[in-house]
Motif scaffolding. Structure first.
Motif, PDB file in Angstrom:
ATOM      1  N   ASP A 207       0.700  -1.227  -0.137  1.00 54.59           N
ATOM      2  CA  ASP A 207      -0.059   0.623  -0.495  1.00 54.59           C
ATOM      3  C   ASP A 207       0.646   1.217   0.210  1.00 54.59           C
ATOM      4  O   ASP A 207       0.318   1.755  -1.044  1.00 54.59           O
ATOM      5  CB  ASP A 207      -1.444  -0.203   1.415  1.00 54.59           C
ATOM      6  CG  ASP A 207      -2.027  -1.338   1.217  1.00 54.59           C
ATOM      7  OD1 ASP A 207      -2.368  -0.941   0.122  1.00 54.59           O
ATOM      8  OD2 ASP A 207      -2.877  -1.673   2.305  1.00 54.59           O
ATOM      9  N   VAL A 208       1.967   1.071   1.188  1.00 58.19           N
ATOM     10  CA  VAL A 208       3.092   2.294   0.881  1.00 58.19           C
ATOM     11  C   VAL A 208       3.468   2.543  -0.382  1.00 58.19           C
ATOM     12  O   VAL A 208       3.917   3.776  -1.030  1.00 58.19           O
ATOM     13  CB  VAL A 208       3.866   2.419   1.920  1.00 58.19           C
ATOM     14  CG1 VAL A 208       4.925   3.210   2.403  1.00 58.19           C
ATOM     15  CG2 VAL A 208       2.792   2.175   3.011  1.00 58.19           C
ATOM     16  N   LEU A 209       3.534   1.435  -0.790  1.00 57.04           N
ATOM     17  CA  LEU A 209       4.615   2.539  -2.023  1.00 57.04           C
ATOM     18  C   LEU A 209       3.340   2.387  -3.411  1.00 57.04           C
ATOM     19  O   LEU A 209       4.063   2.613  -4.326  1.00 57.04           O
ATOM     20  CB  LEU A 209       5.963   0.384  -2.207  1.00 57.04           C
ATOM     21  CG  LEU A 209       6.237   0.786  -4.397  1.00 57.04           C
ATOM     22  CD1 LEU A 209       6.879   1.553  -3.544  1.00 57.04           C
ATOM     23  CD2 LEU A 209       7.089  -1.171  -3.829  1.00 57.04           C
ATOM     24  N   LEU A 210       2.611   1.189  -2.858  1.00 61.72           N
ATOM     25  CA  LEU A 210       1.694   2.486  -4.184  1.00 61.72           C
ATOM     26  C   LEU A 210       1.533   3.805  -4.040  1.00 61.72           C
ATOM     27  O   LEU A 210       1.785   4.491  -5.503  1.00 61.72           O
ATOM     28  CB  LEU A 210       0.522   1.635  -4.646  1.00 61.72           C
ATOM     29  CG  LEU A 210      -0.598   1.889  -5.598  1.00 61.72           C
ATOM     30  CD1 LEU A 210      -0.224   1.990  -6.613  1.00 61.72           C
ATOM     31  CD2 LEU A 210      -1.916   1.196  -4.694  1.00 61.72           C
ATOM     32  N   TRP A 211       1.403   4.535  -3.017  1.00 60.25           N
ATOM     33  CA  TRP A 211       0.987   5.535  -2.806  1.00 60.25           C
ATOM     34  C   TRP A 211       2.319   6.111  -3.043  1.00 60.25           C
ATOM     35  O   TRP A 211       2.530   7.949  -3.370  1.00 60.25           O
ATOM     36  CB  TRP A 211       0.309   6.228  -1.538  1.00 60.25           C
ATOM     37  CG  TRP A 211      -0.675   5.892  -1.606  1.00 60.25           C
ATOM     38  CD1 TRP A 211      -1.605   4.557  -0.731  1.00 60.25           C
ATOM     39  CD2 TRP A 211      -1.906   5.826  -2.608  1.00 60.25           C
ATOM     40  NE1 TRP A 211      -2.664   4.297  -0.880  1.00 60.25           N
ATOM     41  CE2 TRP A 211      -3.229   5.205  -1.521  1.00 60.25           C
ATOM     42  CE3 TRP A 211      -2.047   6.765  -3.201  1.00 60.25           C
ATOM     43  CZ2 TRP A 211      -4.479   5.169  -2.635  1.00 60.25           C
ATOM     44  CZ3 TRP A 211      -3.150   7.161  -3.858  1.00 60.25           C
ATOM     45  CH2 TRP A 211      -4.453   6.203  -3.832  1.00 60.25           C
ATOM     46  N   ILE A 212       3.688   5.864  -3.293  1.00 59.07           N
ATOM     47  CA  ILE A 212       4.871   6.557  -2.958  1.00 59.07           C
ATOM     48  C   ILE A 212       4.796   6.867  -4.750  1.00 59.07           C
ATOM     49  O   ILE A 212       5.533   7.572  -5.129  1.00 59.07           O
ATOM     50  CB  ILE A 212       6.288   5.628  -2.811  1.00 59.07           C
ATOM     51  CG1 ILE A 212       6.086   6.058  -1.235  1.00 59.07           C
ATOM     52  CG2 ILE A 212       7.247   6.286  -3.428  1.00 59.07           C
ATOM     53  CD1 ILE A 212       6.666   6.973  -0.543  1.00 59.07           C
ATOM     54  N   ALA A 213       4.491   5.092  -5.207  1.00 60.23           N
ATOM     55  CA  ALA A 213       4.793   5.424  -6.726  1.00 60.23           C
ATOM     56  C   ALA A 213       3.438   7.204  -7.672  1.00 60.23           C
ATOM     57  O   ALA A 213       3.583   7.226  -8.696  1.00 60.23           O
ATOM     58  CB  ALA A 213       3.840   4.030  -7.259  1.00 60.23           C
TER      59      ALA A 213
END
Length: 301
Positions: free
Chosen positions: A246-252
């Protein structure tokens, strides 16, 4: 029922006394207003389903449903949020005055009615209501989805978009909202902390902004997106946990730690801890490289 002239102030008079209604109606119509008449509470509720008056004059004591209960039910309608309700009563003792104000009324006048005084009070409340309505609409136009609640979690005011989103579901959802907000606010959250509302038809989160006058909690409503297919792809590709993906997706998607915390209902510090694990598993050293890896993964997917 014909729609009232939008250029004229629309007043709903709720009273079971015909003589009283006739006198008040004559004075209001003489002042250039359109008058809607209800002889009892249920009739007022029926009228309110089709027409929202600018102001209501409400008799306090009526058979079947009294003015206090009628007022409470009218105020459950979001369209009546900024509609002032003035009680008309022969009872001027403190108990009934308090009952009127607690049920959602803004003022009261005693019978026999002095029409000059009533008209003057109406103008004050109409001006205040129009200012409040304009302010809420301006906040909505600016994308500020704000609302305020009391210590019991009940909504005190909200911009139109927020009211629509929070009252669109079932009554049980509204009750759940009040209970969750009451519990959450009872723990004195810090400014910027968020609460996820996953029981609504569309998931949202609420951000705590500030406490006004030690009694009114100012909050902002955020829409929470749930891109499960994308997070699943990232989780599988990089062997991440659900929260890490989830965190990585929003970082992207270019979100900051603070923004991700609001979306996922966690503190920025917790976001950073997840991000450290993401860097380790992806073999990268910064968020730019992590975002690039995620974007490449999703583009191939």
């Amino acid at each position: 029922m014909n729609a009232p002239d939008p250029k004229r102030t629309v007043v709903m008079v709720v009273d079971d006394a015909i003589d009283s209604i006739r006198m008040i109606s004559d004075a209001l119509e003489g002042a250039g207003m359109t008058v809607l008449v209800a002889l009892e509470g249920n009739q007022a509720l029926t009228i309110s389903q089709n027409i929202t008056p600018d102001i209501v004059l409400m008799d306090a004591i009526m058979p079947n449903m009294d003015g206090f209960e009628t007022c409470r039910q009218l105020k459950q309608n979001p369209e009546f949020l900024d509609t002032p309700i003035i009680f008309m009563t022969g009872l001027s003792d403190t108990e009934h005055v308090v009952m009127g104000l607690n049920s959602g009324g803004v003022d009261y006048v005693t019978k026999p009615i002095n029409t000059t005084e009533v008209l003057a009070r109406m103008q004050v409340h109409l001006t205040n209501a129009r200012m409040a309505r304009s302010a809420r609409q301006a906040l909505d136009t600016a994308g500020q989805n704000l609302f305020a609640v009391g210590r019991d979690g009940d909504i005190l005011w909200a911009t139109p978009q927020v009211h629509q989103r929070l009252t669109a579901g079932e009554t049980s959802h509204q009750n759940e909202l009040g209970q969750r907000l009451k519990t959450w606010l009872g723990h004195s959250p810090e400014n910027g902390h968020s609460l996820t509302l996953d029981f609504l038809p569309e998931p949202h989160s609420v951000e705590f902004l500030t406490l006004v006058d030690n009694r009114e909690y100012l909050l902002r409503l955020h829409e929470v997106q749930q891109p499960t297919a994308a997070t699943a792809a990232l989780r599988e590709k990089f062997s991440l946990t659900g929260r890490e993906s989830d965190v990585l997706l929003w970082i992207a998607n270019g979100k900051t730690n603070r923004e991700i915390g609001q979306i996922l209902d966690m503190s920025p510090r917790t976001v950073n801890k997840h991000l450290e694990q993401v860097f380790r598993k992806l073999g990268v050293e910064n968020r730019t490289s992590a975002a690039a890896a995620a974007i490449r993964c999703l583009a191939r997917g």
